[in-house]
Each structure stands twice: as C-alpha cells, then as structure tokens.
Design a protein around this motif. Structure first.
Motif, PDB file in Angstrom:
ATOM      1  N   ASP A 147       0.819  -1.213   0.000  1.00 30.90           N
ATOM      2  CA  ASP A 147       0.000   0.000   0.000  1.00 30.90           C
ATOM      3  C   ASP A 147       0.852   1.262   0.000  1.00 30.90           C
ATOM      4  OD1 ASP A 147      -2.354  -1.478   0.054  1.00 30.90           O
ATOM      5  OD2 ASP A 147      -2.413  -1.531   2.241  1.00 30.90           O
ATOM      6  N   ALA A 148       2.050   1.172   0.587  1.00 34.55           N
ATOM      7  CA  ALA A 148       2.928   2.346   0.685  1.00 34.55           C
ATOM      8  C   ALA A 148       4.390   1.899   0.561  1.00 34.55           C
ATOM      9  CB  ALA A 148       2.707   3.070   2.007  1.00 34.55           C
ATOM     10  N   PRO A 149       4.795   1.469  -0.635  1.00 30.91           N
ATOM     11  CA  PRO A 149       6.161   0.962  -0.802  1.00 30.91           C
ATOM     12  C   PRO A 149       7.208   2.062  -0.647  1.00 30.91           C
ATOM     13  CG  PRO A 149       5.091   1.172  -2.925  1.00 30.91           C
ATOM     14  CD  PRO A 149       4.030   1.435  -1.898  1.00 30.91           C
ATOM     15  N   VAL A 150       8.306   1.710   0.009  1.00 32.79           N
ATOM     16  CA  VAL A 150       9.417   2.633   0.208  1.00 32.79           C
ATOM     17  C   VAL A 150      10.657   2.064  -0.468  1.00 32.79           C
ATOM     18  CG1 VAL A 150      10.908   3.789   1.878  1.00 32.79           C
ATOM     19  CG2 VAL A 150       8.483   3.441   2.393  1.00 32.79           C
ATOM     20  N   ALA A 151      11.309   2.880  -1.276  1.00 30.31           N
ATOM     21  CA  ALA A 151      12.568   2.504  -1.916  1.00 30.31           C
ATOM     22  C   ALA A 151      13.675   3.397  -1.372  1.00 30.31           C
ATOM     23  CB  ALA A 151      12.466   2.657  -3.431  1.00 30.31           C
ATOM     24  N   VAL A 152      14.803   2.809  -1.037  1.00 32.38           N
ATOM     25  CA  VAL A 152      15.939   3.543  -0.485  1.00 32.38           C
ATOM     26  C   VAL A 152      17.057   3.599  -1.519  1.00 32.38           C
ATOM     27  CG1 VAL A 152      17.763   3.532   1.262  1.00 32.38           C
ATOM     28  CG2 VAL A 152      15.401   2.971   1.908  1.00 32.38           C
ATOM     29  N   ASP A 153      17.509   4.812  -1.826  1.00 33.58           N
ATOM     30  CA  ASP A 153      18.694   5.007  -2.662  1.00 33.58           C
ATOM     31  C   ASP A 153      19.853   5.245  -1.705  1.00 33.58           C
ATOM     32  OD1 ASP A 153      20.479   5.437  -4.688  1.00 33.58           O
ATOM     33  OD2 ASP A 153      19.713   7.411  -5.251  1.00 33.58           O
ATOM     34  N   LEU A 154      20.601   4.200  -1.440  1.00 35.97           N
ATOM     35  CA  LEU A 154      21.654   4.239  -0.430  1.00 35.97           C
ATOM     36  C   LEU A 154      22.966   4.717  -1.033  1.00 35.97           C
ATOM     37  CD1 LEU A 154      22.645   3.569   2.453  1.00 35.97           C
ATOM     38  CD2 LEU A 154      23.027   1.223   1.662  1.00 35.97           C
ATOM     39  N   GLY A 155      23.515   5.799  -0.468  1.00 36.82           N
ATOM     40  CA  GLY A 155      24.782   6.332  -0.953  1.00 36.82           C
ATOM     41  C   GLY A 155      24.632   6.996  -2.312  1.00 36.82           C
ATOM     42  N   TYR A 156      23.669   7.937  -2.425  1.00 36.35           N
ATOM     43  CA  TYR A 156      23.377   8.543  -3.729  1.00 36.35           C
ATOM     44  C   TYR A 156      24.482   9.477  -4.210  1.00 36.35           C
ATOM     45  CZ  TYR A 156      21.650  12.270  -0.637  1.00 36.35           C
ATOM     46  OH  TYR A 156      21.539  13.232   0.340  1.00 36.35           O
ATOM     47  N   GLY A 157      25.352   9.915  -3.299  1.00 39.29           N
ATOM     48  CA  GLY A 157      26.522  10.670  -3.738  1.00 39.29           C
ATOM     49  C   GLY A 157      26.419  12.172  -3.551  1.00 39.29           C
ATOM     50  N   ALA A 158      27.280  12.887  -4.269  1.00 41.30           N
ATOM     51  CA  ALA A 158      27.417  14.324  -4.072  1.00 41.30           C
ATOM     52  C   ALA A 158      26.252  15.122  -4.634  1.00 41.30           C
ATOM     53  CB  ALA A 158      28.721  14.803  -4.717  1.00 41.30           C
ATOM     54  N   ALA A 159      25.459  14.522  -5.517  1.00 37.65           N
ATOM     55  CA  ALA A 159      24.268  15.170  -6.083  1.00 37.65           C
ATOM     56  C   ALA A 159      23.136  14.150  -6.066  1.00 37.65           C
ATOM     57  CB  ALA A 159      24.550  15.656  -7.497  1.00 37.65           C
ATOM     58  N   PRO A 160      21.889  14.609  -5.974  1.00 43.44           N
ATOM     59  CA  PRO A 160      20.770  13.687  -5.757  1.00 43.44           C
ATOM     60  C   PRO A 160      20.124  13.139  -7.018  1.00 43.44           C
ATOM     61  CG  PRO A 160      19.969  15.920  -5.574  1.00 43.44           C
ATOM     62  CD  PRO A 160      21.451  16.019  -5.857  1.00 43.44           C
ATOM     63  N   TRP A 161      20.814  13.233  -8.165  1.00 45.28           N
ATOM     64  CA  TRP A 161      20.154  12.875  -9.425  1.00 45.28           C
ATOM     65  C   TRP A 161      19.610  11.454  -9.411  1.00 45.28           C
ATOM     66  CZ3 TRP A 161      20.265  17.578  -9.829  1.00 45.28           C
ATOM     67  CH2 TRP A 161      21.414  18.362  -9.958  1.00 45.28           C
ATOM     68  N   THR A 162      20.364  10.500  -8.877  1.00 47.34           N
ATOM     69  CA  THR A 162      19.928   9.104  -8.960  1.00 47.34           C
ATOM     70  C   THR A 162      18.649   8.862  -8.164  1.00 47.34           C
ATOM     71  OG1 THR A 162      21.372   8.440  -7.113  1.00 47.34           O
ATOM     72  CG2 THR A 162      22.280   8.287  -9.342  1.00 47.34           C
ATOM     73  N   ALA A 163      18.484   9.560  -7.040  1.00 46.96           N
ATOM     74  CA  ALA A 163      17.263   9.401  -6.253  1.00 46.96           C
ATOM     75  C   ALA A 163      16.066  10.026  -6.975  1.00 46.96           C
ATOM     76  CB  ALA A 163      17.438  10.034  -4.876  1.00 46.96           C
ATOM     77  N   VAL A 164      16.274  11.200  -7.575  1.00 51.04           N
ATOM     78  CA  VAL A 164      15.200  11.852  -8.337  1.00 51.04           C
ATOM     79  C   VAL A 164      14.748  10.948  -9.480  1.00 51.04           C
ATOM     80  CG1 VAL A 164      14.647  13.823  -9.813  1.00 51.04           C
ATOM     81  CG2 VAL A 164      15.993  14.164  -7.720  1.00 51.04           C
TER      82      VAL A 164
END
Length: 271
Positions: free
Chosen positions: A41-58
């Motif tokens: 119902d409310a899945p959470v995904a973690v981007d662990l160690g995304y680095g110096a800029a947040p592009w991969t999480a976005v």
C-alpha cells in the motif's frame, strides 16, 4: 512513529554521480520488482549512498512511479553535507536522510527496495557478507504471495554503459545481472571490470565467475555471424547458447536490452 536512533554505519563514498547513470539498473528493477512494489500500500525505496548530487534518487522516483505510483523514495547519505545539499530537491514522495547501512527509517517501516550502487567498491571483500546481511535484515519480509523486499547492489561505469549487480532478498543473494550498451562492447568479459566487490577479485581461473565470462566470450565468438544483423542479435544468440550450461533466469525480452541474469549459486565464490 519514532525514527531509528542509530549512529550511521559505513564510510562516505567518493560521491561520483552523473544524471542517468543508473538507468539500466532502474529499468531492470521496475520490470522485475514492480509487481512486489504494487502489492504494498505504501512501498518505500531507499537510494543508499546517492553521492554528491541527488540525481539518482530523483530518477529512481520517476522510474518506479511509472510502474508503482504509490512508491516513496528515501535518499540516504552518510555525509551530512550531501544531505543538506539534496534537501532543496525534496518533493512529494522524495526525501533525504542522514544515515548508512543501518537504513534510518522509522520502526516498524521496512523498505521494499534498497538500491546500493557503487557503494561497496571501496570496502574489502571480507566486509561484503556482513553489509549484505545487515541490509537484507532491513528489507520488508516475505509473506503470503510476496518474496519480500529486494536489495540491488552493484557497480557501473561513470556514464552507465556497463553494469553488474547482485539482487538479494531477505533470505540472501538470488541472482547476478550483467547489463551493457551493446555498441560499447568488444566482448562480454569487458564487463569484468564492473563486477561487484563480492566477485571482482574472483575473476581468476578456478572460480565460477571466471568460467562464466570465459564461456560467454566463447559463445560471443561463435555468434560472430549474427553481427551482420547487429550487436543485439549477436548478444541474444550468445546468451541463448549460454543457457545450455548456465542457469540463466531471464528470457529474450531482457536479452534484447543487453542484459542477462544468472542464478547467484552458479557464480558464487568458492569457499
């Protein structure tokens, strides 16, 4: 709910990141794990160690929401300055937190996905099993009709042409995926330099991953006549030949993307 009180576990990475770097990994996750995300119902995904800029999480938020619209992404970084720099990019469904391998989510929340790309390269091979166990213990557990959460841990080059990753569930490692932009490839063993930490030092005679890459190169050479139809057709033919001796878990739809996935047990390091 009260957030987990824990000292961040781990070491800051170099922080190298580029837009669209993890597109191959993200597409594979959306395809193979999308049904599991939709079951929650409310899945959470973690981007662990995304680095110096947040592009991969976005980008992860965008790609996962295309298949599971309720997904929320939490970017986790052990360097507090990187978290501060990422805060302006927060939006509905996307947030950034200070933390490490302990995964700073409030109890009893468990992530449906943890993606750890290019995080373990600086660690020693002997440390990998402990990190995997810690992260797998934080995943959503398996249950009726569900295999539980997924940890995807691996390595890629700076612009995302070549990836190798291990997929793990709450029970441990499941598969290894090799993915590449086929036009950049001379032979499949070119991917050896992107093997994750658990395997990169095992690409030596006598180890399964070395035998796999050797056989893949041979199948690639045997499929040379298909090159006149393009690198994609040559890759598909080579992978089809591999299935005679190796437990390939996917099919032609994924092979066409320049991928092949093999059961972990077939490539796991010898004791």
């Amino acid at each position: 709910m009260k957030a987990r009180a824990a000292t961040p576990v781990g070491t800051a990475t170099r922080g190298t990141t580029n837009p669209n770097r993890l597109r191959r990994m993200d597409r594979w996750i959306a395809t193979t794990h999308g049904a599991e995300l939709r079951r929650s119902d409310a899945p959470v995904a973690v981007d662990l160690g995304y680095g110096a800029a947040p592009w991969t999480a976005v980008e992860l938020l965008h790609r996962l929401r295309a298949t599971a619209p309720c997904t929320r992404v939490v970017g986790v970084e052990i360097d507090p300055a990187r978290v501060t720099a990422a805060k302006p990019y927060e939006r509905e469904g996307l947030e950034f937190r200070h933390g490490g391998f302990e995964i700073p989510l409030p109890e009893p929340e468990r992530p449906s996905l943890i993606r750890a790309a290019n995080v373990l390269r600086q660690y020693e091979e002997a440390e990998v099993a402990e990190v995997w166990a810690r992260l797998c213990a934080r995943l959503a557990p398996a249950g009726a009709g569900s295999r539980g959460g997924l940890l995807v841990e691996g390595t890629c080059d700076e612009i995302g042409r070549r990836h190798v990753w291990v997929a793990l569930g709450p029970e441990g490692p499941r598969t290894v995926t090799f993915a590449t932009r086929l036009g950049s490839l001379d032979r499949p063993s070119d991917l050896a330099e992107r093997l994750p930490k658990a395997l990169i030092h095992r690409n030596v005679p006598g180890e399964p991953v070395h035998a796999f890459l050797r056989d893949f190169d041979r199948a690639w050479a045997a499929a040379a006549p298909y090159a006149s139809y393009g690198a994609r057709q040559r890759w598909i033919r080579a992978v089809r030949d591999l299935t005679a001796d190796w437990p390939v878990t996917d099919g032609a739809a994924r092979w066409r993307q320049g991928e092949v996935t093999v059961r972990w047990e077939a490539l796991a390091p010898r004791a």
